[in-house]
Motif scaffolding. Structure first.
Motif, PDB file in Angstrom:
ATOM      1  N   ARG B  81       0.847  -1.186   0.000  1.00 25.77           N
ATOM      2  CA  ARG B  81       0.000   0.000   0.000  1.00 25.77           C
ATOM      3  C   ARG B  81       0.885   1.240   0.000  1.00 25.77           C
ATOM      4  O   ARG B  81       1.794   1.331   0.831  1.00 25.77           O
ATOM      5  N   ARG B  83       2.385   4.615   1.122  1.00 28.13           N
ATOM      6  CA  ARG B  83       2.309   5.196   2.470  1.00 28.13           C
ATOM      7  C   ARG B  83       1.502   6.487   2.482  1.00 28.13           C
ATOM      8  O   ARG B  83       0.864   6.832   3.455  1.00 28.13           O
ATOM      9  N   LEU B 105      -7.641  -3.893  -0.632  1.00 23.48           N
ATOM     10  CA  LEU B 105      -6.531  -4.077   0.298  1.00 23.48           C
ATOM     11  C   LEU B 105      -7.014  -4.551   1.658  1.00 23.48           C
ATOM     12  O   LEU B 105      -6.298  -5.214   2.386  1.00 23.48           O
ATOM     13  N   ARG B 106      -8.227  -4.208   1.994  1.00 18.15           N
ATOM     14  CA  ARG B 106      -8.767  -4.641   3.280  1.00 18.15           C
ATOM     15  C   ARG B 106      -8.977  -6.141   3.318  1.00 18.15           C
ATOM     16  O   ARG B 106      -9.048  -6.743   4.381  1.00 18.15           O
ATOM     17  N   ASP B 109      -3.699  -9.136   0.709  1.00 21.66           N
ATOM     18  CA  ASP B 109      -2.916  -8.584  -0.389  1.00 21.66           C
ATOM     19  C   ASP B 109      -3.174  -9.267  -1.719  1.00 21.66           C
ATOM     20  O   ASP B 109      -3.058  -8.653  -2.762  1.00 21.66           O
TER      21      ASP B 109
END
Lengths: 281, 281
Positions: B81, B83, B105-106, B109
């Motif tokens: 992810r 930053r 993304l939750r 991956d």
């Protein structure tokens, strides 16, 4: 005073003491039996009998319990493979049973405890769980601290619950840490405290003053619930806080809340939630 | 020289370099594209084009590739992810796609990479896996070092394979460490190297001069095999040795053997086995 009909087989940790206190509160007489080499915490009063026995002489020890009127046995605390076996002390009947116990150790710790329970039952004793003798140690669904889990916390708990189910199906562990949907750690042999220390070491800590992520604990899927239930206590709260987590959740009626008052007070002091969540199934 | 029709989207680590070398060996022209902020290792020659692009402008970047004649894209290395997102740099089309990527993304991956691949394909490019362009990086079943796994090693590998299958089914990790039937660690977000360091820290080390236990790696159960395959390289061997393990096994054709000659030489020097094992299924 009635003769005890219940014996606690005491593994390492605080659990034997907690259970003994809970039993005393209900007036149930019991004795505490410690396998040599483990380090249980014992009650600090003298009214409860404590006896040590050697792994090498387990069979005759359990036989002697049965002869003395013990009918039920409850196994609590952490048990580990004995580091060495003293052959001078080893009796024939225990030697005969050893392959069943040691063999099952290869399959995971739940399997080995179950093998031990089987052997105890063959000797005429009944192995019971905490639920049968002190159900108040197993919290019903609900919140046990002031903080209320957010939507994000709830979805992290749900993801963690599915992960714990998956690792528990292969008899690996009873816990996982999830933050923002990502799995930061799953529990294996070193246990919950070690897993939380690892998270504290490795995660990108959330900004100061904020917490995120959850620890979830549940019994293994096909666990024999008479033994080795997961437990949450003051140490769990402290280590979860050090790992930056927002709270701790567990399967309602599937995990022990130890030192309940202190644990809840600590969670409140640190601003964490404690949530006994209804089971996935 | 033919114009390249293949682009490597290069994540962090050695993989982009290894793949580029393998492609060069077969004469396949390609260009390497690095998302800004990741740290891929790049080939040390100047004949291969390298371009950096910003996450915030991914969509127009992939469109420009398509216009320049790129037909295939291969994604290798570790992606994380971003930053922070620079809103000054963010273009509208990428902003529109961002929720799909960030939302996934939750879920873990693998899910997020798959979302990214979907978006790339909608732009007219084909996302292919290493298997399609450099199959020799994915070893066939067999032993890749002199040491032969013992019966105990084999049964540890089998138990680890079942554990990896379980954690991979919930999109958690691609590896596990098992010794004597006991699971010492399972992989989660911090990755394989971190897991092996943890085992080195926490396990009761086997007696000097002996090794026991295995690392096993496999793709996730429903993994899109075009991306994020597990990889074994010289670092894996060194860290597995430091953890006292007897060897490394992985799912044949399901994991990349990086720096193959050096990795095999290191395993031989340290007396460890390297075993590409036929898949469980």
């Amino acid at each position: 005073m009635a003769e005890p009909t219940l014996a606690i087989i005491a593994g390492a940790g605080v659990l034997p003491r907690m259970l003994s206190q809970a039993l005393r509160a209900t007036g149930r007489e019991h004795l505490i039996c410690c396998p040599h080499g483990l380090e249980p915490e014992l009650p600090d009063n003298e009214s409860t009998e404590v006896e040590e026995f050697f792994f090498e002489r387990s069979i005759s020890f359990f036989r002697s319990l049965e002869k003395r009127g013990i009918r039920q046995v409850v196994m609590v605390g952490k048990f580990h493979r004995p580091r060495s076996i003293n052959f001078m002390r080893l009796e024939g009947s225990t030697l005969m049973a050893a392959p069943r116990i040691l063999g099952s150790l290869r399959r995971g710790d739940d399997a080995s405890l179950r093998a031990l329970a089987e052997i105890i039952e063959e000797l005429g004793l009944e192995v019971v769980g905490v639920e049968a003798v002190a159900p108040n140690l197993l919290p019903e669904p609900g919140l046990y601290a002031s903080r209320v889990p957010s939507e994000t916390d709830r979805s992290d708990v749900e993801r963690a619950a599915y992960i714990v189910e998956a690792i528990s199906a292969v008899d690996v562990g009873q816990g996982a840490v999830v933050a923002g949907g990502l799995c930061l750690a799953t529990e294996s042999l070193p246990g919950t405290d070690a897993m939380l220390e690892w998270v504290a070491q490795t995660r990108d800590q959330p900004p100061a003053g904020t917490r995120s992520g959850v620890l979830y604990k549940a019994p293994k899927l096909d666990q024999d619930r008479r033994m080795d239930l997961p437990a949450i206590g003051p140490t769990t709260v402290a280590k979860a806080a050090a790992a930056g987590l927002a709270g701790i959740a567990w399967e309602a009626r599937g995990a022990l809340l130890l030192d309940a008052e202190r644990t809840m007070a600590e969670a409140d002091r640190l601003g964490m939630f404690l949530w006994a969540r209804p089971s996935l199934r």
